[in-house]
Design an enzyme around this catalytic site. Structure first.
Site, PDB file in Angstrom:
ATOM      1  N   SER A 679       0.797  -1.228   0.000  1.00  0.00           N
ATOM      2  CA  SER A 679       0.000   0.000   0.000  1.00  0.00           C
ATOM      3  C   SER A 679       0.830   1.278   0.000  1.00  0.00           C
ATOM      4  O   SER A 679       0.276   2.370   0.011  1.00  0.00           O
ATOM      5  CB  SER A 679      -0.942   0.013   1.205  1.00  0.00           C
ATOM      6  OG  SER A 679      -0.216  -0.056   2.408  1.00  0.00           O
ATOM      7  N   LYS A 722      -5.853   3.397   9.036  1.00  0.00           N
ATOM      8  CA  LYS A 722      -4.967   4.372   8.393  1.00  0.00           C
ATOM      9  C   LYS A 722      -5.543   5.783   8.481  1.00  0.00           C
ATOM     10  O   LYS A 722      -4.803   6.758   8.719  1.00  0.00           O
ATOM     11  CB  LYS A 722      -4.737   3.974   6.939  1.00  0.00           C
ATOM     12  CG  LYS A 722      -3.943   2.672   6.794  1.00  0.00           C
ATOM     13  CD  LYS A 722      -3.806   2.253   5.345  1.00  0.00           C
ATOM     14  CE  LYS A 722      -3.008   0.952   5.219  1.00  0.00           C
ATOM     15  NZ  LYS A 722      -2.886   0.513   3.825  1.00  0.00           N
TER      16      LYS A 722
END
Length: 791
Positions: A679, A722
């Site tokens: 990611s 996140k």
């Protein structure tokens, strides 16, 4: 004729012998079953009852030829013969003299051999006499010790006169080794035969003496044990006559009552009865008696038929979950649905729940709350570091220190067969080349198999179908695939600062005061102080560190109260004096943008975190070097980002000389911490493009997303964690893959309202949002068309 001289050549029928050698003067009973052997006996009976016996070299041969026979045999006479119904012969044979075979007729019918008879000489002399005395002395010692000798052997040997006759007769009775017998048969000289016999008798005598010594020792022990047994029986009889009960009888009686009370199933009860019988026959000082007692104690203590009654009241369950847990609405709804199914279904459900989330978010307390809501006992087994199957299935009782596995040990502690059983840290389960505990857990968690779970120690099937198993893990990556297939994963995300503040006010602070024996007036912590504590002293996904900080304040308050102060009032300004400087300082929300520095976002087992990515440009030849303890996946993401930027350099306004004359160094700080995952690809592409184009990156945003070689931005996981990490860092904007737009619903509403979000499908969109114009104010045409000026 001289002694030992060959006589006239004669032929006789031959019978090959398997596993047998016949010496002269020996009378032997033989069974003749092979066709040629039967034919040889029939021929001998017709021709005068004389027969030649020769041993085979290989006893496994069914039809031996001349080459398979020894050269020396024995000639003798058939004393008796009897034909049995199956056609075989039983023969009583008297051996008379040695015979050396000259040739063998291997034609049709029985084997016939031409031979020469060798009569053994009766040698005289002092040496022969000495050897004969020595052998007779050996025989005198052996006869009483060798129990295999027939009763007539001693009398037969005592009446023998002559050294040659003695050697053959003693060999017939006492030499059982076929090779030694054949050697004596092939030795014509008397002295040589006496030497062979004496050497064999010496070995036999040592063996017999050793056997006698062992027998006497065993007999002595048996006599002692038998004496103790009779004394114990007499003592028990005396106790019965006096109306008293001896200690062992009382112990056996107590075990019988405990086993009857435990209501063991048939197989376990029969096993318990057998062990009770063994215990009754075993001495109290025997080590085995302790093993049997431990086993019987375990059998009696297991809850074979004990269970608690469920309290399936959803309103009560809702109150219990709300009282102990703030937020987590989706998780609590799923748990209530699970309990509702149990209320409607008579048989146990087939679903095994697995709560997955960072440390400190309440996984264990949720499992405990389920037990409280159902009114069941709660038991926990930590699987972290377990690498031996015996930890699950138990040890076999043949091992020293054997005990049942953690499953049955937990049920024994709970005292019921239907507790809520928490399998904690399932992702920390280990394994090695010799054992795999996850395979044993498959049987435990499979509703189709756990009705007859077998523990190696208990050795009787135990029904686990009524146990409500709940597992916890920090992540699913460490759970074996076969085990994960049997679980329903319920994810628990990170807490926001507002949620931590509410948890501290409603749960942690009251619990901390109670744990440390304080009253609410003795430790004054207002909301502003709690907010400063949450923001400056915790940066974790859960509330475990927050609980430790409150415990530290409580200890200082307890010390102040004991010292004579009425209370301890804690203000935001006093936190640094009491707990030290705040470890987490929030940066200014609008610091100066930097070239080549990007705020990335990462997911860890402890929740979301910021991941700074830095790229530096230095003179070189267009190479890319990577540092920061990156995993293979992250290294591949960096290479993909590098290739994308290089392939689109012209559109991004990057001069060709930038590639040919410079090397790039990509670094992710905190190199001691391993980092991996795809990611960060989008953030790496932005950092590389920034340093090569000279355009700074906005410092008020963070981004996450996987990038392909063609610039497509792909979906990632852990969106909630996140985003919360970006919120804790006070960032204004988060760039996410367009495919993750639906995941934003999992983010708390107050966080969504406080931040802006942009969803992108192409890397060019990300570059347009993240990169600022150069000092000269120029923006590449390809990015300007995507709205770089609006970023």
């Amino acid at each position: 004729m001289a002694p030992g001289a060959p006589q006239a050549e004669t032929t006789l029928p031959v019978v090959p012998l398997r596993e047998m050698v016949v010496l002269p003067h020996m009378i032997a009973g033989l069974s003749m079953g092979r066709p040629r052997s039967v034919a040889a006996v029939e021929t001998a009976l017709i021709e005068g009852r004389s027969l030649l016996l020769v041993a085979q070299r290989d006893s496994k041969l069914e039809a031996p030829t001349a080459a398979d026979l020894h050269e020396m045999g024995t000639v003798g006479e058939i004393l008796q013969s009897f034909r049995q119904p199956d056609g075989t012969f039983r023969v009583l044979f008297e051996a008379k003299t040695r015979a050396r075979i000259l040739r063998v007729d291997d034609g049709d019918g029985p084997l016939r051999a031409a031979y020469e008879a060798l009569s053994a000489p009766e040698e005289k002399g002092e040496t022969i006499d000495a050897w004969e005395r020595h052998v007779r002395e050996q025989l005198a010692e052996i006869m009483p010790l060798d129990k295999r000798l027939p009763p007539e052997a001693s009398l037969a040997i005592d009446t023998i006169h002559g050294a040659s006759h003695l050697a053959d007769m003693a060999g017939s009775y006492l030499v059982h080794d076929l090779s030694c017998r054949q050697a004596m048969l092939e030795t014509v000289g008397v002295q040589e035969r006496l030497e062979i016999l004496a050497n064999h008798l010496a070995t036999l005598l040592e063996q017999l003496k050793l056997d006698q010594e062992i027998h006497e020792k065993v007999k002595s022990k048996l006599d002692k044990a038998q004496r103790e047994y009779f004394l114990r029986e007499k003592l028990q009889q005396i106790h019965r006559e006096l109306g008293e009960e001896d200690e062992k009888t009382k112990e056996i009686s107590d075990y019988r009552k405990a086993i009857a009370k435990a209501k063991l199933p048939k197989e376990a009860r029969e096993r318990a009865e057998r062990e009770l019988g063994r215990l009754q026959r075993t001495g109290p000082q025997s080590a085995e008696s302790g093993v049997i007692r431990s086993y019987l104690d375990t059998l009696a203590a297991l809850p074979w038929d004990k269970r608690t009654k469920d309290q399936l009241d959803l309103g009560h369950a809702q109150d219990v979950l709300d009282a102990g847990h703030h937020g987590l609405e989706k998780v609590k709804d799923r748990l209530l649905e699970f309990l509702a199914v149990r209320a409607l279904r008579k048989s146990p459900p087939t679903t095994i729940l697995c709560l997955v989330g960072p440390p400190g978010v309440g996984k264990t307390s949720l499992a405990r709350a389920i037990a409280d809501a159902l009114g069941r006992k709660f038991v926990r087994a930590s699987l972290g570091g377990v690498h031996d199957e015996a930890e699950i299935r138990g040890h076999r009782r043949t091992y020293v220190g054997a005990m049942p596995g953690r499953i049955l040990a937990g049920l024994k502690t709970a005292g019921t067969k239907n507790p809520v059983f928490l399998l904690d840290e399932l992702d920390k389960l280990g394994s090695d080349s010799r054992s795999n505990p996850s395979a044993a857990l498959l049987e435990v968690l499979d509703p189709e198999q756990n009705r007859t779970f077998s523990d190696h120690y208990v050795e009787s099937p135990f029904d686990l179908s009524e146990v409500l198993f709940i597992a916890t893990a920090n992540g699913t990556a460490g759970i074996p695939a076969a085990l994960r297939d049997r679980l329903e994963i319920i994810r628990i995300g990170s807490y926001t600062e507002r949620e931590k503040l509410s948890i501290a006010e409603k749960h942690l602070l009251p619990k901390t005061l109670e744990t440390h024996g304080l009253k609410s007036a003795q430790l004054e912590v207002d909301r502003d102080t709690l907010e400063a504590l949450v923001r400056g002293y915790t940066r974790e996904a859960g509330v475990r560190q927050l609980s430790r900080r409150l415990a530290s304040l409580a200890r200082k308050a307890a010390r102040a109260v004991v010292a004579g102060n009425a209370s301890l009032a804690v203000s935001p300004e006093a936190l640094s004096a009491l707990l030290g400087p705040a470890p987490h300082r929030h940066r200014e929300p609008h610091r100066s943008p930097e070239v080549g520095t990007v705020n990335g976002l990462a997911w860890t087992e402890a929740g979301g975190s910021m991941l700074t990515i830095e790229v530096a440009k230095l003179k070189g030849k267009g190479r890319l070097s990577l540092t920061g303890h990156l995993g293979d996946v992250m290294k591949e993401s960096a290479q993909a980002a590098f290739t994308f930027v290089k392939a689109n350099a012209e559109a991004l306004g990057i001069a060709e000389e930038a590639w040919l004359q410079h090397d790039l160094h990509l670094h992710v700080p905190q190199g001691a911490i391993p980092k991996d995952g795809p990611s960060a690809g989008m953030a790496m592409a932005v950092a590389i493009a920034s340093v090569l184009s000279g355009r700074p990156v906005r410092s008020d945003l963070a981004m996450t997303g996987e990038i392909s070689l063609r610039g497509r931005v792909m979906a990632i996981g852990g969106v909630k964690e996140k985003v919360l990490a970006a919120h804790r860092a006070e960032l204004d904007l988060v760039i996410l893959p367009e495919e993750n737009q639906a995941d934003l619903e999992d983010v708390p509403a107050e966080v969504r309202e406080a931040m802006a979000f942009r969803f992108v499908s192409r890397a060019e969109e990300t570059l347009a949002l993240a990169l600022l114009p150069t000092l000269k104010g120029r923006v590449p045409q390809a990015l300007a068309s995507l709205g770089a000026a609006d970023a």
